[in-house]
Motif scaffolding. Structure first.
Motif, PDB file in Angstrom:
ATOM      1  N   TYR A   1     -11.048 -10.237  18.149  1.00 32.62           N
ATOM      2  CA  TYR A   1      -9.694 -10.556  17.711  1.00 32.62           C
ATOM      3  C   TYR A   1      -9.568 -10.368  16.199  1.00 32.62           C
ATOM      4  CZ  TYR A   1      -5.352 -13.180  17.071  1.00 32.62           C
ATOM      5  OH  TYR A   1      -4.069 -13.557  16.737  1.00 32.62           O
ATOM      6  N   THR A   2     -10.581 -10.770  15.464  1.00 30.22           N
ATOM      7  CA  THR A   2     -10.571 -10.605  14.007  1.00 30.22           C
ATOM      8  C   THR A   2     -10.552  -9.129  13.625  1.00 30.22           C
ATOM      9  OG1 THR A   2     -11.805 -12.679  13.768  1.00 30.22           O
ATOM     10  CG2 THR A   2     -11.784 -11.181  11.876  1.00 30.22           C
ATOM     11  N   PHE A   3     -11.356  -8.351  14.333  1.00 26.90           N
ATOM     12  CA  PHE A   3     -11.387  -6.920  14.052  1.00 26.90           C
ATOM     13  C   PHE A   3     -10.023  -6.276  14.326  1.00 26.90           C
ATOM     14  CE2 PHE A   3     -12.060  -2.593  15.781  1.00 26.90           C
ATOM     15  CZ  PHE A   3     -12.526  -1.977  14.625  1.00 26.90           C
ATOM     16  N   ARG A   4      -9.378  -6.695  15.416  1.00 28.02           N
ATOM     17  CA  ARG A   4      -8.115  -6.072  15.817  1.00 28.02           C
ATOM     18  C   ARG A   4      -6.943  -6.546  14.972  1.00 28.02           C
ATOM     19  NH1 ARG A   4      -4.432  -7.517  19.845  1.00 28.02           N
ATOM     20  NH2 ARG A   4      -5.831  -9.189  20.490  1.00 28.02           N
ATOM     21  N   ARG A   5      -6.903  -7.829  14.607  1.00 31.48           N
ATOM     22  CA  ARG A   5      -5.733  -8.387  13.936  1.00 31.48           C
ATOM     23  C   ARG A   5      -5.893  -8.532  12.428  1.00 31.48           C
ATOM     24  NH1 ARG A   5      -2.127 -10.655  17.494  1.00 31.48           N
ATOM     25  NH2 ARG A   5      -0.783 -10.645  15.649  1.00 31.48           N
ATOM     26  N   VAL A   6      -7.126  -8.503  11.935  1.00 31.72           N
ATOM     27  CA  VAL A   6      -7.350  -8.682  10.497  1.00 31.72           C
ATOM     28  C   VAL A   6      -7.866  -7.393   9.853  1.00 31.72           C
ATOM     29  CG1 VAL A   6      -8.612  -9.971   8.731  1.00 31.72           C
ATOM     30  CG2 VAL A   6      -7.786 -11.151  10.789  1.00 31.72           C
ATOM     31  N   ILE A   7      -8.952  -6.845  10.404  1.00 27.44           N
ATOM     32  CA  ILE A   7      -9.597  -5.696   9.769  1.00 27.44           C
ATOM     33  C   ILE A   7      -8.771  -4.428   9.918  1.00 27.44           C
ATOM     34  CG2 ILE A   7     -11.659  -4.252   9.733  1.00 27.44           C
ATOM     35  CD1 ILE A   7     -12.039  -7.069   8.632  1.00 27.44           C
ATOM     36  N   LEU A   8      -8.312  -4.129  11.128  1.00 27.54           N
ATOM     37  CA  LEU A   8      -7.584  -2.873  11.353  1.00 27.54           C
ATOM     38  C   LEU A   8      -6.326  -2.745  10.491  1.00 27.54           C
ATOM     39  CD1 LEU A   8      -7.888  -2.108  15.179  1.00 27.54           C
ATOM     40  CD2 LEU A   8      -9.062  -1.050  13.249  1.00 27.54           C
ATOM     41  N   PRO A   9      -5.476  -3.771  10.392  1.00 30.51           N
ATOM     42  CA  PRO A   9      -4.306  -3.613   9.505  1.00 30.51           C
ATOM     43  C   PRO A   9      -4.687  -3.356   8.046  1.00 30.51           C
ATOM     44  CG  PRO A   9      -3.978  -5.453  11.004  1.00 30.51           C
ATOM     45  CD  PRO A   9      -5.408  -5.043  11.150  1.00 30.51           C
ATOM     46  N   LEU A  10      -5.729  -4.036   7.562  1.00 28.98           N
ATOM     47  CA  LEU A  10      -6.150  -3.829   6.176  1.00 28.98           C
ATOM     48  C   LEU A  10      -6.801  -2.463   5.979  1.00 28.98           C
ATOM     49  CD1 LEU A  10      -7.661  -7.349   5.392  1.00 28.98           C
ATOM     50  CD2 LEU A  10      -5.475  -6.422   4.611  1.00 28.98           C
ATOM     51  N   ALA A  11      -7.450  -1.947   7.024  1.00 26.24           N
ATOM     52  CA  ALA A  11      -8.145  -0.668   6.920  1.00 26.24           C
ATOM     53  C   ALA A  11      -7.249   0.518   7.244  1.00 26.24           C
ATOM     54  CB  ALA A  11      -9.351  -0.658   7.856  1.00 26.24           C
ATOM     55  N   MET A  12      -5.974   0.283   7.543  1.00 31.96           N
ATOM     56  CA  MET A  12      -5.086   1.367   7.960  1.00 31.96           C
ATOM     57  C   MET A  12      -4.945   2.471   6.914  1.00 31.96           C
ATOM     58  SD  MET A  12      -3.712   2.424  10.608  1.00 31.96           S
ATOM     59  CE  MET A  12      -3.958   0.908  11.543  1.00 31.96           C
ATOM     60  N   PRO A  13      -4.848   2.178   5.596  1.00 31.82           N
ATOM     61  CA  PRO A  13      -4.815   3.292   4.623  1.00 31.82           C
ATOM     62  C   PRO A  13      -6.059   4.164   4.693  1.00 31.82           C
ATOM     63  CG  PRO A  13      -4.075   1.264   3.603  1.00 31.82           C
ATOM     64  CD  PRO A  13      -4.617   0.875   4.939  1.00 31.82           C
ATOM     65  N   GLY A  14      -7.240   3.550   4.824  1.00 32.83           N
ATOM     66  CA  GLY A  14      -8.460   4.332   4.948  1.00 32.83           C
ATOM     67  C   GLY A  14      -8.506   5.114   6.244  1.00 32.83           C
ATOM     68  N   ILE A  15      -8.033   4.518   7.331  1.00 33.09           N
ATOM     69  CA  ILE A  15      -7.990   5.221   8.616  1.00 33.09           C
ATOM     70  C   ILE A  15      -7.049   6.419   8.535  1.00 33.09           C
ATOM     71  CG2 ILE A  15      -7.326   4.994  11.045  1.00 33.09           C
ATOM     72  CD1 ILE A  15      -8.235   2.090  10.918  1.00 33.09           C
ATOM     73  N   THR A  16      -5.946   6.266   7.812  1.00 35.24           N
ATOM     74  CA  THR A  16      -5.004   7.375   7.635  1.00 35.24           C
ATOM     75  C   THR A  16      -5.643   8.528   6.895  1.00 35.24           C
ATOM     76  OG1 THR A  16      -3.157   5.807   7.588  1.00 35.24           O
ATOM     77  CG2 THR A  16      -2.742   8.006   6.740  1.00 35.24           C
ATOM     78  N   VAL A  17      -6.400   8.215   5.836  1.00 32.97           N
ATOM     79  CA  VAL A  17      -7.105   9.258   5.093  1.00 32.97           C
ATOM     80  C   VAL A  17      -8.100   9.984   5.998  1.00 32.97           C
ATOM     81  CG1 VAL A  17      -8.725   9.696   3.206  1.00 32.97           C
ATOM     82  CG2 VAL A  17      -6.812   8.124   2.875  1.00 32.97           C
ATOM     83  N   VAL A  18      -8.860   9.235   6.772  1.00 31.38           N
ATOM     84  CA  VAL A  18      -9.845   9.840   7.676  1.00 31.38           C
ATOM     85  C   VAL A  18      -9.152  10.700   8.722  1.00 31.38           C
ATOM     86  CG1 VAL A  18     -11.571   9.329   9.443  1.00 31.38           C
ATOM     87  CG2 VAL A  18     -11.558   8.039   7.311  1.00 31.38           C
ATOM     88  N   ALA A  19      -8.005  10.231   9.234  1.00 31.27           N
ATOM     89  CA  ALA A  19      -7.273  11.000  10.243  1.00 31.27           C
ATOM     90  C   ALA A  19      -6.775  12.322   9.673  1.00 31.27           C
ATOM     91  CB  ALA A  19      -6.113  10.177  10.778  1.00 31.27           C
ATOM     92  N   ILE A  20      -6.233  12.291   8.451  1.00 25.51           N
ATOM     93  CA  ILE A  20      -5.705  13.519   7.842  1.00 25.51           C
ATOM     94  C   ILE A  20      -6.822  14.508   7.558  1.00 25.51           C
ATOM     95  CG2 ILE A  20      -4.522  14.445   5.822  1.00 25.51           C
ATOM     96  CD1 ILE A  20      -2.958  11.842   5.676  1.00 25.51           C
ATOM     97  N   THR A  21      -7.902  14.040   6.929  1.00 24.25           N
ATOM     98  CA  THR A  21      -9.012  14.946   6.613  1.00 24.25           C
ATOM     99  C   THR A  21      -9.672  15.480   7.875  1.00 24.25           C
ATOM    100  OG1 THR A  21     -10.487  13.016   6.402  1.00 24.25           O
ATOM    101  CG2 THR A  21      -9.460  13.855   4.393  1.00 24.25           C
ATOM    102  N   THR A  22      -9.785  14.653   8.901  1.00 24.06           N
ATOM    103  CA  THR A  22     -10.378  15.112  10.156  1.00 24.06           C
ATOM    104  C   THR A  22      -9.512  16.171  10.804  1.00 24.06           C
ATOM    105  OG1 THR A  22     -11.422  12.957  10.532  1.00 24.06           O
ATOM    106  CG2 THR A  22     -11.152  14.386  12.442  1.00 24.06           C
ATOM    107  N   PHE A  23      -8.195  15.958  10.815  1.00 21.09           N
ATOM    108  CA  PHE A  23      -7.289  16.942  11.417  1.00 21.09           C
ATOM    109  C   PHE A  23      -7.374  18.276  10.683  1.00 21.09           C
ATOM    110  CE2 PHE A  23      -3.191  19.092  11.664  1.00 21.09           C
ATOM    111  CZ  PHE A  23      -2.974  19.125  13.030  1.00 21.09           C
ATOM    112  N   ILE A  24      -7.370  18.232   9.351  1.00 20.71           N
ATOM    113  CA  ILE A  24      -7.421  19.472   8.573  1.00 20.71           C
ATOM    114  C   ILE A  24      -8.748  20.196   8.798  1.00 20.71           C
ATOM    115  CG2 ILE A  24      -7.452  20.410   6.233  1.00 20.71           C
ATOM    116  CD1 ILE A  24      -5.519  18.192   5.453  1.00 20.71           C
TER     117      ILE A  24
END
Length: 285
Positions: A190-213
């Protein structure tokens, strides 16, 4: 009452001129191939190698952007295949990397350091070096001449970089936030899903963009080796079709290249705000 002075105003006038000249030189060096490629796409094929050289095309037109579809009838399919392969590879990488990066950032387990080092070592090898073992692996899995023949190797080479990028970002998330959630009775999931993921979303976005490219740009060698069906061929193979036996249709090739990279450019254009914020998040406290 003190007033803050912008950093750029602290330079002398000749230093400012030098800075802007350096930026302009860098932009010219980076953008000149794209400008020249675009101008080539506007020139008639008969005038591409005419002398003297003209920077701006004489009698230029966008005719190549319409005739390129006739030269390679399945070009739209090639673009779709590249987008599909890159999209699926990005989703698979994120599903595997997000929990893995969190585990490497928070847990201490035997072999953690050597495993991270092994991820870096994987990036030192080109896909061409492992093409024969990969071919045998794809054949044993029965996925030759399918989308998965290009998705699986791409994912394997994209995961190490993605883990390192996202792990570095997750290390900046304070552990006190998780400890506070545990005190309140929240489970680790629950902590990972409700606390960590929202805070890590900018980093996840960067990883998603670089991975797609990266997934969008590394498909040629896999498609050429693991696929022989036109229905599954990605964009690089479609561009290769403009190389004829007698001549290369350079203007249509350049036009097709710009049409092909347009989806990636659109993704970067709309997500650049998230990309910049993700790259700079955590740099200061």
């Amino acid at each position: 009452m003190s007033t803050s002075t912008p950093m750029i105003n602290r330079y002398k006038w000749y230093e400012i001129i030098g800075i802007y000249c350096g930026i302009a030189l860098f932009l010219i060096f980076v953008l000149s191939p794209f400008v020249e490629g675009f101008l080539v796409s506007l020139k008639p094929l008969s005038r591409l190698f005419s002398s003297p050289y003209r920077f701006w095309p004489e009698h230029g037109s966008f005719a190549a952007y319409s005739t390129m579809w006739e030269s390679v009838p399945g070009f739209a399919r090639y673009v779709f295949n590249s987008l599909f392969i890159s999209g699926v590879a990005t989703v698979v990488v994120l599903m595997l990397v997000v929990p893995a990066a969190y585990a490497f950032a928070r847990f201490r387990f035997p072999g953690r350091g050597p495993l991270l080092g092994a991820f870096l070592a994987v990036n030192m090898f080109s896909g061409a070096v492992l093409i024969i073992p990969l071919f045998r692996l794809m054949r044993s899995m029965g996925v030759l001449n399918t989308y998965w023949a290009m998705i699986v190797p791409g994912v394997a080479f994209l995961i190490p970089t993605a883990i390192w990028l996202l792990r570095t970002y997750m290390l900046r998330i304070p552990k006190e936030l998780e400890e506070a959630a545990y005190v309140d009775g929240a489970s680790r999931l629950y902590t990972f899903r409700r606390v960590i993921l929202p805070l890590a979303m900018p980093g996840i976005t960067v990883v998603a963009i670089t991975t797609f490219i990266n997934a969008y740009s590394q498909q040629f060698i896999y498609a050429l080796t693991f696929n022989s069906k036109t229905d599954y061929m990605p964009l690089p193979i479609g561009l290769f079709a403009y190389f004829g036996r007698q001549e290369v249709i350079w203007n249509e090739l350049m036009a097709a290249s710009f049409v092909g990279i347009a989806p990636a450019m659109i993704v970067i254009f709309f997500l650049q705000r998230h990309l910049v914020s993700g790259l700079t998040a955590g740099a200061v406290k």
